[in-house]
Design a protein around this motif. Structure first.
Motif, PDB file in Angstrom:
ATOM      1  N   LEU A  95       0.834  -1.205   0.000  1.00 22.44           N
ATOM      2  CA  LEU A  95       0.000   0.000   0.000  1.00 22.44           C
ATOM      3  C   LEU A  95       0.868   1.254   0.000  1.00 22.44           C
ATOM      4  N   VAL A  96       1.952   1.217   0.796  1.00 26.51           N
ATOM      5  CA  VAL A  96       2.887   2.348   0.810  1.00 26.51           C
ATOM      6  C   VAL A  96       3.481   2.561  -0.581  1.00 26.51           C
ATOM      7  N   LEU A  97       3.953   1.483  -1.174  1.00 29.07           N
ATOM      8  CA  LEU A  97       4.609   1.573  -2.484  1.00 29.07           C
ATOM      9  C   LEU A  97       3.644   2.018  -3.572  1.00 29.07           C
TER      10      LEU A  97
ATOM     11  N   ARG B 188       1.019   3.803  -3.285  1.00 25.52           N
ATOM     12  CA  ARG B 188       0.683   5.213  -3.138  1.00 25.52           C
ATOM     13  C   ARG B 188       1.885   6.102  -3.432  1.00 25.52           C
ATOM     14  N   ALA B 189       3.067   5.650  -3.048  1.00 22.33           N
ATOM     15  CA  ALA B 189       4.271   6.438  -3.302  1.00 22.33           C
ATOM     16  C   ALA B 189       4.501   6.601  -4.805  1.00 22.33           C
ATOM     17  N   LEU B 190       4.281   5.523  -5.552  1.00 21.99           N
ATOM     18  CA  LEU B 190       4.536   5.572  -6.992  1.00 21.99           C
ATOM     19  C   LEU B 190       3.264   5.844  -7.773  1.00 21.99           C
ATOM     20  N   ASP B 191       2.167   6.041  -7.062  1.00 27.20           N
ATOM     21  CA  ASP B 191       0.883   6.341  -7.701  1.00 27.20           C
ATOM     22  C   ASP B 191       0.553   5.273  -8.738  1.00 27.20           C
TER      23      ASP B 191
ATOM     24  N   ALA C 260       4.734   9.349   2.072  1.00 26.29           N
ATOM     25  CA  ALA C 260       3.973   8.752   0.971  1.00 26.29           C
ATOM     26  C   ALA C 260       2.545   8.436   1.402  1.00 26.29           C
TER      27      ALA C 260
ATOM     28  N   ARG D  86       2.181  13.849   0.625  1.00 24.16           N
ATOM     29  CA  ARG D  86       2.575  13.094  -0.562  1.00 24.16           C
ATOM     30  C   ARG D  86       2.568  13.945  -1.830  1.00 24.16           C
TER      31      ARG D  86
ATOM     32  N   ILE E  62       9.512  11.475  -3.440  1.00 26.04           N
ATOM     33  CA  ILE E  62       9.032  10.198  -2.912  1.00 26.04           C
ATOM     34  C   ILE E  62       9.096   9.114  -3.981  1.00 26.04           C
TER      35      ILE E  62
END
Lengths: 173, 173
Positions: free
Chosen positions: A146-148, A150-153, B98, B103, B110
């Motif tokens: 979930l972090v990844l 959202r971080a990379l959209d 993030a 964000r 990020i």
DNA sequence: GTCTATAAAGCGATAGAC
DNA sequence: GTCTATCGCTTTATAGAC
């Protein structure tokens, strides 16, 4: 009502969700908000965490513990999770609270959520003849994905991560 | 200076790190803070992210890309990560940003952080004859383990998670 | 460079009319 | 129950003395 509060906390965090913003999202003035939640924002967050806890208990933990077919219960968990987190477009409120400032204030609810999730999944894994130690690994993997995502959209990162976990189970690894 | 700022953002989040709190931690008044960072808090966070980026580039990404022994470079990454995150007692600032409100404001930094980490690890995995798709899985696993360790206030969860990832590599899985 | 004083805005929370 | 008005406080940011 509670779902609107939950979505506001999810999108803006505990501190970022100001009472005026909450008022906009719910369509209620401060008077009404304090009528329902005399304890203010903290009580709103508690209510959200309680409802969230109940939802997970009913839809995830209980089936994992008591489902007659453990393997099917685990597969159902992955489907439920994918749906709940909108295939990676939605983050985990408890994970967000755990990382941030509100952790101490809501420490008990946060710890209970993750403990129960790990225990329920470990129980199902055991009954399915798999390694119960995978439970922590999968729960952490879901949070990290979930972090990844959202971080990379890129929501696909989440869906792919779930698929890889299921594949690991199928491979007997 | 920058490390003090970083630690304050890590412990209190972007919004929770008020200028008065930053002043306490750094021992500087607002006048001095705005002298060094005319852009205010946003510029402080940018500076922290830039330094953090440089640190990871030097200590993690570069070795993963160019280390003559890819397998040793991956093992070194796990040791460096364990040390950097204080064996689970420290969270990842970029992961926190993030998930939360900041964000959008710091989206580029990020995304770059996680993209480069995944690419560097995938490169090393490929050269070591392992499945490069594990890179995303490991980076997400690290982030998730940090969430879980902090949620349950149990740093061992993080150390154990790292150990399991290394074991998976050794097993050739 | 570092400080104090201060401005302008927003915060959580309360009071009281309706 | 819902609203508006308001309190007291904190926030970011600026100004100006030193």
């Amino acid at each position: 009502m509670i779902p609107l509060l939950a979505e506001t906390f999810r999108e803006h965090g505990y501190e970022g969700a100001s009472l005026s913003l909450i008022g906009q999202r719910t369509g209620l003035g401060k008077g009404s908000l304090y009528h329902f939640f005399p304890g203010g924002k903290a009580e709103m967050a508690e209510a959200v965490l309680a409802e969230l806890d109940a939802w997970f208990e009913t839809n995830l933990f209980h089936p994992l513990h008591t489902g007659p077919d453990a393997e099917a219960a685990i597969a159902a968990m992955f489907r439920t999770i994918d749906s709940y987190f909108r295939s990676g477009r939605r983050i985990c409120l408890v994970g967000l609270f755990a990382l941030g400032e509100p952790r101490d204030r809501f420490a008990k609810a946060i710890a209970t959520y993750f403990t129960r999730w790990c225990q329920a999944l470990a129980s199902a894994l055991r009954r399915a003849g798999k390694d119960p130690a995978l439970a922590e690994e999968f729960v952490a993997g879901i949070q990290g994905a979930l972090v990844l995502a959202r971080a990379l959209d890129d929501p696909d990162l989440f869906t792919n991560a779930l698929a890889r976990m299921e594949a690991r189970l199928a491979d007997g690894r």
